[in-house]
Design an enzyme around this catalytic site. Structure first.
Site, PDB file in Angstrom:
ATOM      1  N   CYS A   2       0.851  -1.181   0.000  1.00 26.24           N
ATOM      2  CA  CYS A   2       0.000   0.000   0.000  1.00 26.24           C
ATOM      3  C   CYS A   2       0.892   1.236   0.000  1.00 26.24           C
ATOM      4  O   CYS A   2       1.935   1.252   0.634  1.00 26.24           O
ATOM      5  CB  CYS A   2      -0.942   0.092   1.185  1.00 26.24           C
ATOM      6  SG  CYS A   2      -2.172  -1.196   1.265  1.00 26.24           S
ATOM      7  N   ARG A  27       3.966  -0.532  -4.766  1.00 28.81           N
ATOM      8  CA  ARG A  27       3.648  -0.983  -3.406  1.00 28.81           C
ATOM      9  C   ARG A  27       2.270  -1.625  -3.315  1.00 28.81           C
ATOM     10  O   ARG A  27       1.873  -2.095  -2.258  1.00 28.81           O
ATOM     11  CB  ARG A  27       3.736   0.187  -2.435  1.00 28.81           C
ATOM     12  CG  ARG A  27       5.132   0.761  -2.328  1.00 28.81           C
ATOM     13  CD  ARG A  27       5.170   1.836  -1.295  1.00 28.81           C
ATOM     14  NE  ARG A  27       4.967   1.292   0.028  1.00 28.81           N
ATOM     15  CZ  ARG A  27       5.883   1.238   0.968  1.00 28.81           C
ATOM     16  NH1 ARG A  27       7.078   1.690   0.735  1.00 28.81           N
ATOM     17  NH2 ARG A  27       5.613   0.744   2.145  1.00 28.81           N
ATOM     18  N   TRP A  74      -2.901  -2.584  -1.624  1.00 26.12           N
ATOM     19  CA  TRP A  74      -2.663  -4.018  -1.739  1.00 26.12           C
ATOM     20  C   TRP A  74      -3.597  -4.633  -0.705  1.00 26.12           C
ATOM     21  O   TRP A  74      -3.426  -4.417   0.507  1.00 26.12           O
ATOM     22  CB  TRP A  74      -1.203  -4.346  -1.434  1.00 26.12           C
ATOM     23  CG  TRP A  74      -0.869  -5.795  -1.634  1.00 26.12           C
ATOM     24  CD1 TRP A  74      -0.534  -6.397  -2.815  1.00 26.12           C
ATOM     25  CD2 TRP A  74      -0.843  -6.822  -0.640  1.00 26.12           C
ATOM     26  NE1 TRP A  74      -0.308  -7.737  -2.615  1.00 26.12           N
ATOM     27  CE2 TRP A  74      -0.484  -8.023  -1.291  1.00 26.12           C
ATOM     28  CE3 TRP A  74      -1.096  -6.857   0.726  1.00 26.12           C
ATOM     29  CZ2 TRP A  74      -0.371  -9.234  -0.608  1.00 26.12           C
ATOM     30  CZ3 TRP A  74      -0.980  -8.062   1.412  1.00 26.12           C
ATOM     31  CH2 TRP A  74      -0.612  -9.238   0.739  1.00 26.12           C
ATOM     32  N   ASN A 100      -2.367   2.227   5.721  1.00 21.07           N
ATOM     33  CA  ASN A 100      -1.573   1.025   5.443  1.00 21.07           C
ATOM     34  C   ASN A 100      -1.502   0.243   6.735  1.00 21.07           C
ATOM     35  O   ASN A 100      -1.312   0.838   7.794  1.00 21.07           O
ATOM     36  CB  ASN A 100      -0.122   1.380   5.077  1.00 21.07           C
ATOM     37  CG  ASN A 100      -0.008   2.062   3.747  1.00 21.07           C
ATOM     38  OD1 ASN A 100      -0.977   2.144   3.006  1.00 21.07           O
ATOM     39  ND2 ASN A 100       1.176   2.563   3.456  1.00 21.07           N
ATOM     40  N   GLY A 101      -1.564  -1.074   6.647  1.00 17.66           N
ATOM     41  CA  GLY A 101      -1.423  -1.876   7.865  1.00 17.66           C
ATOM     42  C   GLY A 101      -2.689  -2.656   8.148  1.00 17.66           C
ATOM     43  O   GLY A 101      -3.546  -2.820   7.277  1.00 17.66           O
ATOM     44  N   GLU A 484      16.459 -19.248  -5.625  1.00 11.35           N
ATOM     45  CA  GLU A 484      16.210 -17.896  -6.120  1.00 11.35           C
ATOM     46  C   GLU A 484      15.724 -17.931  -7.577  1.00 11.35           C
ATOM     47  O   GLU A 484      14.801 -17.201  -7.946  1.00 11.35           O
ATOM     48  CB  GLU A 484      17.492 -17.061  -5.967  1.00 11.35           C
ATOM     49  CG  GLU A 484      17.419 -15.634  -6.488  1.00 11.35           C
ATOM     50  CD  GLU A 484      16.339 -14.766  -5.857  1.00 11.35           C
ATOM     51  OE1 GLU A 484      15.698 -15.177  -4.879  1.00 11.35           O
ATOM     52  OE2 GLU A 484      16.120 -13.658  -6.374  1.00 11.35           O
ATOM     53  N   LYS A 488      12.099 -16.460  -8.744  1.00 16.22           N
ATOM     54  CA  LYS A 488      11.956 -15.430  -9.774  1.00 16.22           C
ATOM     55  C   LYS A 488      10.971 -15.894 -10.837  1.00 16.22           C
ATOM     56  O   LYS A 488      10.105 -15.150 -11.253  1.00 16.22           O
ATOM     57  CB  LYS A 488      13.295 -15.111 -10.463  1.00 16.22           C
ATOM     58  CG  LYS A 488      14.315 -14.296  -9.701  1.00 16.22           C
ATOM     59  CD  LYS A 488      13.928 -12.879  -9.416  1.00 16.22           C
ATOM     60  CE  LYS A 488      13.195 -12.761  -8.106  1.00 16.22           C
ATOM     61  NZ  LYS A 488      13.905 -12.418  -6.937  1.00 16.22           N
ATOM     62  N   GLU A 491       7.255 -16.002  -9.527  1.00 16.06           N
ATOM     63  CA  GLU A 491       6.571 -14.747  -9.213  1.00 16.06           C
ATOM     64  C   GLU A 491       6.288 -13.887 -10.429  1.00 16.06           C
ATOM     65  O   GLU A 491       5.293 -13.177 -10.452  1.00 16.06           O
ATOM     66  CB  GLU A 491       7.276 -13.955  -8.105  1.00 16.06           C
ATOM     67  CG  GLU A 491       8.604 -13.377  -8.451  1.00 16.06           C
ATOM     68  CD  GLU A 491       9.265 -12.698  -7.258  1.00 16.06           C
ATOM     69  OE1 GLU A 491       8.565 -12.165  -6.391  1.00 16.06           O
ATOM     70  OE2 GLU A 491      10.511 -12.692  -7.221  1.00 16.06           O
ATOM     71  N   HIS A 507      15.602 -38.312  -3.901  1.00 17.75           N
ATOM     72  CA  HIS A 507      14.777 -38.687  -2.742  1.00 17.75           C
ATOM     73  C   HIS A 507      13.319 -38.273  -2.948  1.00 17.75           C
ATOM     74  O   HIS A 507      12.567 -38.176  -1.983  1.00 17.75           O
ATOM     75  CB  HIS A 507      15.340 -38.053  -1.473  1.00 17.75           C
ATOM     76  CG  HIS A 507      16.724 -38.524  -1.162  1.00 17.75           C
ATOM     77  ND1 HIS A 507      16.987 -39.785  -0.688  1.00 17.75           N
ATOM     78  CD2 HIS A 507      17.923 -37.921  -1.309  1.00 17.75           C
ATOM     79  CE1 HIS A 507      18.297 -39.936  -0.531  1.00 17.75           C
ATOM     80  NE2 HIS A 507      18.889 -38.801  -0.913  1.00 17.75           N
ATOM     81  N   LYS A 606       5.549  -4.773  -3.538  1.00 19.55           N
ATOM     82  CA  LYS A 606       6.897  -4.584  -3.005  1.00 19.55           C
ATOM     83  C   LYS A 606       6.769  -4.200  -1.542  1.00 19.55           C
ATOM     84  O   LYS A 606       5.846  -3.473  -1.188  1.00 19.55           O
ATOM     85  CB  LYS A 606       7.548  -3.433  -3.800  1.00 19.55           C
ATOM     86  CG  LYS A 606       9.034  -3.315  -3.617  1.00 19.55           C
ATOM     87  CD  LYS A 606       9.747  -4.164  -4.620  1.00 19.55           C
ATOM     88  CE  LYS A 606      11.245  -4.051  -4.503  1.00 19.55           C
ATOM     89  NZ  LYS A 606      11.901  -5.245  -5.026  1.00 19.55           N
TER      90      LYS A 606
END
Ligand code: F6R
Length: 611
Positions: A2, A27, A74, A100-101, A484, A488, A491, A507, A606
């Site tokens: 947000c 954001r 968001w 936000n929050g 990583e 990538k 996402e 395994h 983000k």
């Protein structure tokens, strides 16, 4: 997560707020809205979806006013639709609030206020706060006093901004757990932002609020009070990066720009910090803490996501070169366990944004127990940077692409610098240290060489764009790279991908391998190279399609695997930087070919400032 922006000053606020929102869109991009104060009250325009929908609506409605607030969301509570978009308003429409929050006792407040006739029009936790402000407002009281009274009854995390036509010409902002700053303008304007990108077009002077602070912003400037109502002064910081840093600069996407920025971001993280003759690093941020560092007997590294992958590599580096035992913890798990943190433990928090809620909570838990803390952070002045006892910055510049790229490689170099510094005061010889410094110096040019592979990797992406799954295998230092690479890919391209230690494949995951399974194998020439070659044989025997990332000019793998990506060789501890870059490019091109929104992948944002 947000974005908030606020403006009060001599100009029309609408265009300034929209410009701020544009720079904050990374954001959150579920919905957006603005509220402007003018002679006829509070005018609100909001829309679901990306900012472009709001921009169009603003063009049609032409709201006006020189004081206002804006938000890009968001979603946490409630679907990403228009009723749930911020700003939220009081029933009479004369108070508007962005948040936000997460307000944890929102349901209790909602029940109490509904019982006395308040009507809620959204599913959000935020709406409870705006109605609470309305309920508590005694005529004639200044907005800031009412907001403070309301916040005393609120539990949870917030960064909020409020305007009201009952007390016009001002914005009240407050912070508890969600970042918020004041932009100090020079021409009678004062701004608010959830990060510096929101205000940088008008000012470089920013003042970060601490938790518990609230502030009044008007054309005369700002006044901050702390949780006890006492007036406080907070330091003004200068933002050192330029607007250019948060613009695409000719690239189609921020992600691609940031991948290609890596030679320079790596130079920046090393600048002035390498001491080749001493085989050491010079780190201003930890120089005064050597006595503390020399007492460290154990390191716990905590982080989330990509930063957690950097932490895994930090573990190898510190154990190998400084011979200190290291554990790596997901911050989200660490905070709810009862970790053993005895004297002599150092908790090291790694975070690009410096605002990730879980990492911050883990850090605070460590501090609460009297444990010393260190940060490896990119965003200057961020909460984690301020709350750790000491640490070093990445100086990678703003990272806007939601998928972290340049921050990751800078984190690895920063960890190498820290390790060198600690190691040289323990067991590491000047010769060993010197070798690492020389390898570090060569890295930016080597990354440039990897970037020359861009078109080869694009063709590879074309060949595999229809794949439904991907497996990434690596061993030792290349295992976190496999994780990583898989992160990538999933996402940004939404292809299911898994990273696995190469030898663990037999395994379980080997059951997945057939001719439809592309397998990326990280096979640089290192101590476990031959073992990785055996894993390749096992995949090949099951008709898996292999893309090998290698460092040899020519090798036995040439005829064996389907595709080879050749990157320069460096020392084992730094090799992950050179093997990661092609995987970033692969993820980018796969996403592009599949038509995904690379910079704003679905469901992500983000800087995750909620739990
Ligand atoms: C992945 C990504 C996230 C972040 C994670 C931690 O590309 O960007 O996994 O790495 O949310 O964020 P920071 O480093 O800001 O604490």
């Amino acid at each position: 997560m947000c974005g908030i922006v606020g403006y009060v000053g001599p100009e029309e606020a609408g265009p300034i707020l929209l410009q701020g929102l544009k720079r904050l869109e990374y954001r959150g991009y579920d919905s957006a809205g603005i509220a402007l104060l003018n002679g006829s009250g509070v005018q609100v325009v909001k829309r679901s979806g990306k900012l472009s929908s709001l921009e169009q609506a603003v063009q049609e409605d032409s709201p006006s006013g020189t004081c206002g607030i804006a938000h890009t969301r968001w979603a946490t509570h409630g679907a990403p639709n228009q009723p749930n978009a911020h700003p939220h308003t009081s029933s009479q429409g004369d108070i508007a609030l962005v948040h936000n929050g997460i307000i944890e006792n929102a349901n209790d407040i909602r029940t109490q206020l509904s019982a006395i006739g308040y009507v809620f029009t959204s599913e959000t936790d935020t709406e409870a706060v705006v109605h609470l402000i309305d309920r508590l407002w005694v005529e004639g009281e200044p907005l800031e006093d009412v907001v403070a009274a309301a916040l005393r009854r609120v539990e949870g995390a917030y960064g909020i901004a409020v305007v009201s036509s009952r007390d016009p010409g001002k914005i009240v902002i407050a912070r508890n757990g969600s970042p918020l700053l004041i932009g100090v303008g020079k021409n009678g304007e004062t701004l608010a932002g959830s990060d510096a990108a929101a205000v940088i077009a008008l000012t470089r002077d920013v003042v970060y609020l601490d938790d518990g602070d609230y502030a009044v912003l008007d054309m005369d400037g700002y006044r901050i009070k702390d949780i006890h109502g006492a007036q406080v002064s907070r330091t003004t910081h200068e933002v050192t990066w330029d607007l250019e840093a948060i613009e695409k600069g000719g690239y189609e996407h921020f992600m691609l720009k940031e991948i290609f920025e890596q030679p320079s971001s790596l130079r920046d993280v090393m600048r002035g910090r390498l001491m080749e003759e001493d085989g050491d690093s010079r780190l201003g941020g930890i120089a005064h803490h050597q006595p503390n560092l020399s007492r460290v007997r154990r390191v716990v590294i905590t982080a989330c996501g990509t930063s957690w992958h950097a932490a895994l590599l930090g573990e190898y580096m510190i154990e190998e070169l400084a011979r200190i035992p290291v554990e790596v913890e997901y911050a989200s798990e660490f905070r709810y366990r009862n970790p053993v943190l005895e004297d002599g433990t150092l908790v090291l928090a790694i975070s690009q944004s410096g605002e990730t809620a879980d990492t911050l909570a883990a850090l605070r838990e460590a501090k609460h127990r009297g444990i010393s803390t260190m940060g490896v952070v990119n965003v200057v002045g961020s909460t984690i940077a301020r709350e750790t006892d000491y640490g070093i910055y990445l100086h990678a510049g703003p990272e806007i692409g939601v998928a972290s790229t340049k921050a990751f490689t800078s984190q690895l170099v920063a960890l190498a610098l820290v390790t060198l510094n600690i190691g040289r005061r323990r067991h590491l010889s000047v010769v060993q240290g010197g070798g690492i410094v020389r390898a570090l110096k060569e890295l930016p040019d080597q990354v440039e060489k990897v970037l020359e592979l861009d078109s080869q990797i694009r063709s590879l992406a074309e060949a595999y764009a229809d794949a439904r799954n991907f497996l990434y295998l690596g061993r030792g230092l290349q295992f976190p790279v496999a994780l990583e690479g898989a992160l990538k890919l999933k996402e940004v391209s939404y292809i299911h991908a898994e990273g696995y230690p190469a030898a663990e494949m037999k395994h379980g995951p080997i059951a997945l391998i057939d001719e439809d399974m592309p397998v990326v194998v990280l096979a640089p020439r290192d101590a476990v190279y031959q073992k990785v070659v055996s894993s390749i044989e096992e995949v090949k025997a099951r008709r898996g399609r292999i893309i090998a990332v290698v460092t040899d000019e020519a090798s036995e793998l040439d005829g064996k695997v389907d595709h080879i990506i050749r990157v320069p060789q460096t020392i084992a501890l730094l090799q992950p930087i050179l093997t990661t870059v092609p995987l970033q490019l692969l993820a980018y091109h796969m996403a592009m070919i599949r038509g995904a929104d690379v910079d704003q992948p679905r469901n992500l944002a983000k800087s995750v400032t909620v739990e």
